[in-house]
Design a protein around this motif. Structure first.
Motif, short mmCIF file in Angstrom:
data_model
loop_
_atom_site.label_atom_id
_atom_site.label_comp_id
_atom_site.label_asym_id
_atom_site.label_seq_id
_atom_site.Cartn_x
_atom_site.Cartn_y
_atom_site.Cartn_z
N LEU A 1 0.84 -1.19 0.00
CA LEU A 1 0.00 0.00 0.00
C LEU A 1 0.88 1.25 0.00
CD1 LEU A 1 -3.02 0.94 0.28
CD2 LEU A 1 -2.61 1.04 2.75
N ASN A 2 0.65 2.11 -0.98
CA ASN A 2 1.41 3.38 -1.11
C ASN A 2 2.92 3.17 -1.09
OD1 ASN A 2 -1.05 4.76 -1.13
ND2 ASN A 2 -1.01 5.13 1.08
N PRO A 3 3.45 2.40 -2.02
CA PRO A 3 4.88 2.06 -1.98
C PRO A 3 5.83 3.24 -2.13
CG PRO A 3 3.90 1.41 -4.08
CD PRO A 3 2.77 1.80 -3.19
N TYR A 4 5.36 4.36 -2.70
CA TYR A 4 6.24 5.50 -2.93
C TYR A 4 6.08 6.59 -1.87
CZ TYR A 4 5.90 3.20 -7.48
OH TYR A 4 5.88 2.28 -8.50
N SER A 5 5.26 6.34 -0.86
CA SER A 5 4.88 7.38 0.10
C SER A 5 5.71 7.29 1.38
CB SER A 5 3.39 7.25 0.43
OG SER A 5 2.62 7.32 -0.76
N PRO A 6 5.66 8.36 2.19
CA PRO A 6 6.40 8.33 3.46
C PRO A 6 5.99 7.16 4.35
CG PRO A 6 5.66 10.56 2.98
CD PRO A 6 5.02 9.67 1.96
#
Length: 343
Positions: free
Chosen positions: A121-126
């Protein structure tokens, strides 16, 4: 890995994260049980973004899929399927710089279509989170909320145990000596500290009944208070639980000598050698027990082996001289009581 583990990246680029309740609960879930439950509720019913191969872009907006719908999704090399809580999450950190093909599906629909898959989930996010197949299955059948409660109860259980264990260790600090036995007398204050440590270790064992380090340290406190039967009983339990540690049978052998049980002293000093072969100190301990058992020839052969391993060890040199003197009739055989008192 716990059911709810999130991974935090070093923030390299500005991000709008979090920009919706699902993202907020993702962050808060690391420290709040209620937030974890809200997160899974939102994950089930919110629209999620998944990427599709180029050329398969469907009409923008929310999609409704039927039970037999098949949609090809983009996945990473390890097989994880990236899924996003909003479109902005696709472009976090500017990793995705070009237009992408995607569809937006309700979480329940997405997970129904992809049973057995692992998501990130949201691999590029903080903040991002792995979603494992078993976790998704629990989400779909509604048991995940019970699992959250189980995990929290276990966390509290472990936290309580660690607090008690730390207190117990602190109470006996500088009053016991691991690997040996100090004969200095205890004053009333020190006795009280050891009694308190025993009380805390008892509570530890009530929480985790097979925690052998608590048994050993509690036994050391009991040993210092000359409660040898209790200490020996604990060491015997720890010996069965931990089949590798050599210090446990070494301590048990010492307590057996205190209790004048020569058979068990021999059994445990031999066991300590088996667990840590070629240890000159353990060999010396067993050789001394052999002398007590009037097995002088075995004792002499063994102590000579120990002195080959460590020729300068004064303790074993003294044991060798004692054995020779006993065999030659130059001194009386030591008793178990004399051995305990260092005579």
């Amino acid at each position: 890995m716990k059911l709810f583990d999130i991974f935090k990246k070093k923030k390299e680029q500005p991000s709008t994260f979090p920009e919706n309740e699902l993202e907020r609960y993702l962050i808060e879930g690391a420290s709040s049980i209620d937030a974890q439950k809200y997160f899974y509720q939102k994950l089930m019913w919110n629209q999620l973004i998944v990427l599709t191969p180029d050329g398969m872009e469907l009409e923008e907006g929310e999609q409704t899929v039927g039970g037999n719908t098949t949609v090809k999704l983009v996945s990473f090399d390890g097989g994880h399927i990236p899924v996003f809580t909003s479109l902005n999450r696709v472009f976090d950190q500017d990793i995705m710089k070009e237009k992408v093909s995607y569809i937006s599906l309700k979480g329940q629909d997405l997970f129904s279509m992809t049973k057995g898959s692992t998501f990130i989930l949201n691999p590029y996010s903080p903040y991002h989170k792995e979603l494992l197949p078993a976790e998704i299955e629990q989400l779909m059948n509604g048991t995940i909320y019970d699992q959250i409660d189980v995990d929290e109860a276990e966390r509290q259980h472990i936290e309580q145990f660690n607090t008690l264990y730390d207190l117990a260790c602190e109470k006996q600090k500088d009053l016991i000596l691991l690997g040996g036995y100090r004969m200095q007398e205890l004053n009333a204050k020190d006795q009280g500290r050891l009694e308190e440590s025993i009380h805390y270790f008892e509570q530890c064992l009530a929480l985790i009944e097979d925690h052998w380090p608590s048994m050993v340290l509690m036994a050391k406190a009991l040993q210092r208070l000359e409660r040898h039967e209790e200490a020996f009983a604990l060491l015997e339990k720890a010996f069965v639980i931990n089949e590798e540690n050599h210090s446990i049978p070494m301590e048990a052998a010492l307590e057996a000598v205190h209790l004048q049980d020569l058979e068990k002293a021999l059994y445990y000093s031999a066991a300590s050698m088996e667990r840590k072969p070629n240890d000159f100190a353990l060999i010396g301990n067993h050789a001394m027990n052999l002398v007590l058992a009037e097995r002088d020839g075995e004792a002499l052969a063994l102590i000579e082996e120990a002195l080959v391993l460590e020729p300068k060890d004064e303790v074993n040199e003294n044991i060798k001289n004692l054995i020779k003197d006993v065999m030659a009739g130059n001194r009386k055989r030591p008793t178990m009581e004399e051995t305990v008192n260092g005579k």
